[in-house]
Design an enzyme around this catalytic site. Structure first.
Site, PDB file in Angstrom:
ATOM      1  N   GLY A 161       1.245  -1.419  -0.133  1.00  0.00           N
ATOM      2  CA  GLY A 161      -0.108  -0.081  -0.214  1.00  0.00           C
ATOM      3  C   GLY A 161       1.087   1.472  -0.172  1.00  0.00           C
ATOM      4  NE  ARG A 162      -2.640   5.782   2.225  1.00  0.00           N
ATOM      5  CZ  ARG A 162      -3.072   5.680   2.478  1.00  0.00           C
ATOM      6  NH1 ARG A 162      -4.145   5.875   1.553  1.00  0.00           N
ATOM      7  NH2 ARG A 162      -3.686   5.178   3.355  1.00  0.00           N
ATOM      8  CB  ILE A 163       3.355   2.278   5.007  1.00  0.00           C
ATOM      9  CG1 ILE A 163       2.478   3.813   5.748  1.00  0.00           C
ATOM     10  CG2 ILE A 163       4.918   2.147   5.095  1.00  0.00           C
ATOM     11  CD1 ILE A 163       2.623   3.242   6.794  1.00  0.00           C
ATOM     12  NE  ARG A 183      -6.316  -6.803   0.907  1.00  0.00           N
ATOM     13  CZ  ARG A 183      -7.562  -5.917   1.399  1.00  0.00           C
ATOM     14  NH1 ARG A 183      -8.268  -5.565   0.892  1.00  0.00           N
ATOM     15  NH2 ARG A 183      -7.026  -4.839   0.842  1.00  0.00           N
ATOM     16  CB  THR A 243       7.063  -0.104  10.557  1.00  0.00           C
ATOM     17  OG1 THR A 243       7.041  -1.386   9.239  1.00  0.00           O
ATOM     18  CG2 THR A 243       8.532  -0.422  10.748  1.00  0.00           C
ATOM     19  NE  ARG A 245      -1.234  -0.763  14.877  1.00  0.00           N
ATOM     20  CZ  ARG A 245      -1.526  -0.027  14.385  1.00  0.00           C
ATOM     21  NH1 ARG A 245      -0.242   0.264  14.431  1.00  0.00           N
ATOM     22  NH2 ARG A 245      -2.006   0.893  14.358  1.00  0.00           N
ATOM     23  CD  GLU A 274       2.196  -2.222  19.889  1.00  0.00           C
ATOM     24  OE1 GLU A 274       2.851  -2.949  19.151  1.00  0.00           O
ATOM     25  OE2 GLU A 274       1.996  -0.599  20.396  1.00  0.00           O
ATOM     26  CG  HIS A 295       3.955   0.941  17.884  1.00  0.00           C
ATOM     27  ND1 HIS A 295       2.508   0.799  17.815  1.00  0.00           N
ATOM     28  CD2 HIS A 295       3.726   2.219  16.647  1.00  0.00           C
ATOM     29  CE1 HIS A 295       2.005   0.965  16.870  1.00  0.00           C
ATOM     30  NE2 HIS A 295       2.187   1.855  15.838  1.00  0.00           N
ATOM     31  N   GLY A 297       7.360   3.797  15.001  1.00  0.00           N
ATOM     32  CA  GLY A 297       7.301   4.410  13.373  1.00  0.00           C
ATOM     33  C   GLY A 297       6.647   5.803  12.879  1.00  0.00           C
TER      34      GLY A 297
HETATM   35  O1  LIG Z   1       0.986   3.164  14.127  1.00  0.00           O
HETATM   36  C1  LIG Z   1       0.749   3.523  13.771  1.00  0.00           C
HETATM   37  C2  LIG Z   1      -0.512   4.333  13.203  1.00  0.00           C
HETATM   38  O2  LIG Z   1      -1.334   3.557  12.697  1.00  0.00           O
HETATM   39  O3  LIG Z   1      -0.964   5.475  12.532  1.00  0.00           O
END
Ligand SMILES: O=CC(=O)O
Length: 333
Positions: A161-163, A183, A243, A245, A274, A295, A297
Site C-alpha cells: 500500500g502507501r507505506i 491482495r 513496522t 502491527r 504491546e 512503536h 514508526g
Molecule cells: O501506528 C501508527 C498508526 O497507525 O498511525
C-alpha cells in the site's frame, strides 16, 4: 450536532502543542492535560458526552464502548492511521462516522522501516552498545562485528500500500530487488518504477526472500498472516522487519524460529501484546538476533503535527456537513 457552533471534541491523549492550540481555537476542545491514556471510566464518560471523539491508536474503541455513546456522538476522528482498535462496523451501525490520518505518516514510517532493515544485518544496536556499555573497544579489526550485506538482496514486501510502496522506493535506492505480495497487484507504472516482482503466493515469496517487510494493516484477515507454518518457509539466513502491527505475525512462533536458528533475526517496532513485551525477545536482543523499538514508526514532530491537522480537517469537513476526506468504511469480510 445541528445548531451547535462549537462541537465538543474530546481528545483522549495529549497531542503536540500546535495541534492542541488549533483545536482550542476551533472547537470546544476537551484536552487530556495529563500525558497518560484515559482509564476505562474516563473513556466511557468521554464517549457519552462528546460530539466528536478523538482517540489514538491505543484506545480500545470496541463495540461495548460504542454502545455507550451518547446520541450526539457522530464522529470518531482517530489520531492515527491504523483503526484496528476501533470497531468501525459497530460505529457505522450506530450512525457514527470514523476517520483516520493516512498519507502524512507514510514517509516517516518508511524511513523507520529502512533503519530497522539495516539494524540487525549490520549489527547497529550491538555496535552502538559496545561504545556505550562498559565493554572495551579494542579498535578496528578485519574480522570483528561482521554483519551481513544488504545491497543486492531480495526484499519481500507484505502489503504494497502507501507505506509498502514508500519502503520499496527507499529499498530500491539501497540496491535491493523489490518483490511484493498484496491482495491486488499495484499499477503497472508503479511496478515498472520499482522494477517490482509480484508474488500471488505469499508462501512462495516467503521461501525465496532475504528480507521480509510487513506493511499491511491489521484486520481479521491479516491476523497471524505470518503464521508458524508460513514463517517456517523462510530461509535460515532471512530477516523480518515489522513496522505495521504486532498481531500480523505469530510472535511466539517467530521467537522460537529465531531461537532455533531457522530465521536469522528480526527488527520489530510493534508487538502482539504491546505495550507488554515478551521477555524472550529481550533474550534474543541480548544475543543481537533482534532489534526492538517501542512503536516509533510515525514518531516525528512534523508527522504528529500533520496527523493533528488531518484530524482537524476531518472534523471541520464533517461539522460543515461535508464528507470527511479520510472516512474509514467498515471492512467487507
Ligand atoms: O501506528 C501508527 C498508526 O497507525 O498511525
Amino acid at each position: 450536532m445541528a445548531g451547535k457552533k462549537r462541537p465538543l471534541v474530546v481528545i483522549t491523549r495529549k497531542l503536540p502543542d500546535p495541534v492542541e492550540t488549533r483545536m482550542r481555537e476551533l472547537f470546544d476542545a476537551r484536552l487530556n492535560v495529563e500525558d497518560r491514556p484515559m482509564t476505562q471510566p474516563e473513556l466511557v464518560a468521554a464517549i457519552k458526552e462528546a460530539d466528536v471523539l478523538v482517540p489514538t491508536i491505543t484506545d480500545n474503541i470496541d463495540a461495548a464502548l460504542i454502545a455507550q455513546a451518547g446520541d450526539n456522538l457522530k464522529l470518531i476522528a482517530n489520531f492515527g492511521n491504523g483503526v484496528d482498535k476501533i470497531d468501525v462496523e459497530a460505529a457505522a451501525k450506530k450512525g457514527i462516522t470514523v476517520t483516520n490520518t493516512p498519507n502524512v505518516l507514510t514517509e516517516d514510517t518508511a524511513d523507520m522501516t529502512m533503519a530497522l532493515m539495516l539494524a540487525v544485518p549490520r549489527r547497529l544496536a550491538e555496535g552502538a552498545n559496545v561504545l556505550t556499555s562498559d565493554k572495551k573497544w579494542a579498535g578496528w579489526s578485519p574480522t570483528w562485528m561482521l554483519g551481513r550485506r544488504i545491497w543486492g538482496k531480495r526484499l519481500g514486501i507484505v502489503g504494497m500500500g502507501r507505506i509498502g510502496t514508500a519502503v520499496a522506493r527507499r529499498a530500491k535506492a539501497f540496491g535491493l530487488s523489490i518483490h511484493y505480495h498484496n491482495r491486488h497487484r499495484v499499477l503497472p507504472a508503479v511496478e515498472d518504477e520499482l522494477e517490482a516482482t509480484y508474488w500471488e503466493s505469499l508462501d512462495q515469496m516467503l521461501a525465496r526472500m532475504d528480507i521480509i517487510s510487513v506493511n499491511c494493516p491489521s484486520t481479521p484477515a491479516t491476523f497471524h498472516l505470518l503464521s508458524a507454518r508460513r514463517l517456517a518457509l523462510m530461509q535460515p539466513s532471512a530477516y523480518i522487519v515489522n513496522t505495521a502491527r504486532g498481531d500480523i505475525i505469530d510472535e511466539e512462533s517467530l521467537i522460537k524460529l529465531i531461537h532455533d536458528g531457522k530465521i536469522a533475526g528480526a527488527a520489530l517496532d510493534v508487538y502482539e501484546h504491546e505495550p507488554a513485551l515478551n521477555s524472550k525477545l529481550l533474550k534474543l536482543a541480548a544475543k543481537g538476533k533482534v532489534v526492538l523499538l517501542p512503536h516509533m514508526g510515525s514518531a516525528t514532530l512534523e508527522g504528529r503535527i500533520d496527523m493533528g491537522e488531518k484530524v482537524i480537517i476531518n472534523i471541520r469537513a464533517f461539522v460543515d456537513g461535508h464528507r470527511p476526506p479520510d472516512r474509514v468504511l467498515p471492512l467487507r469480510t
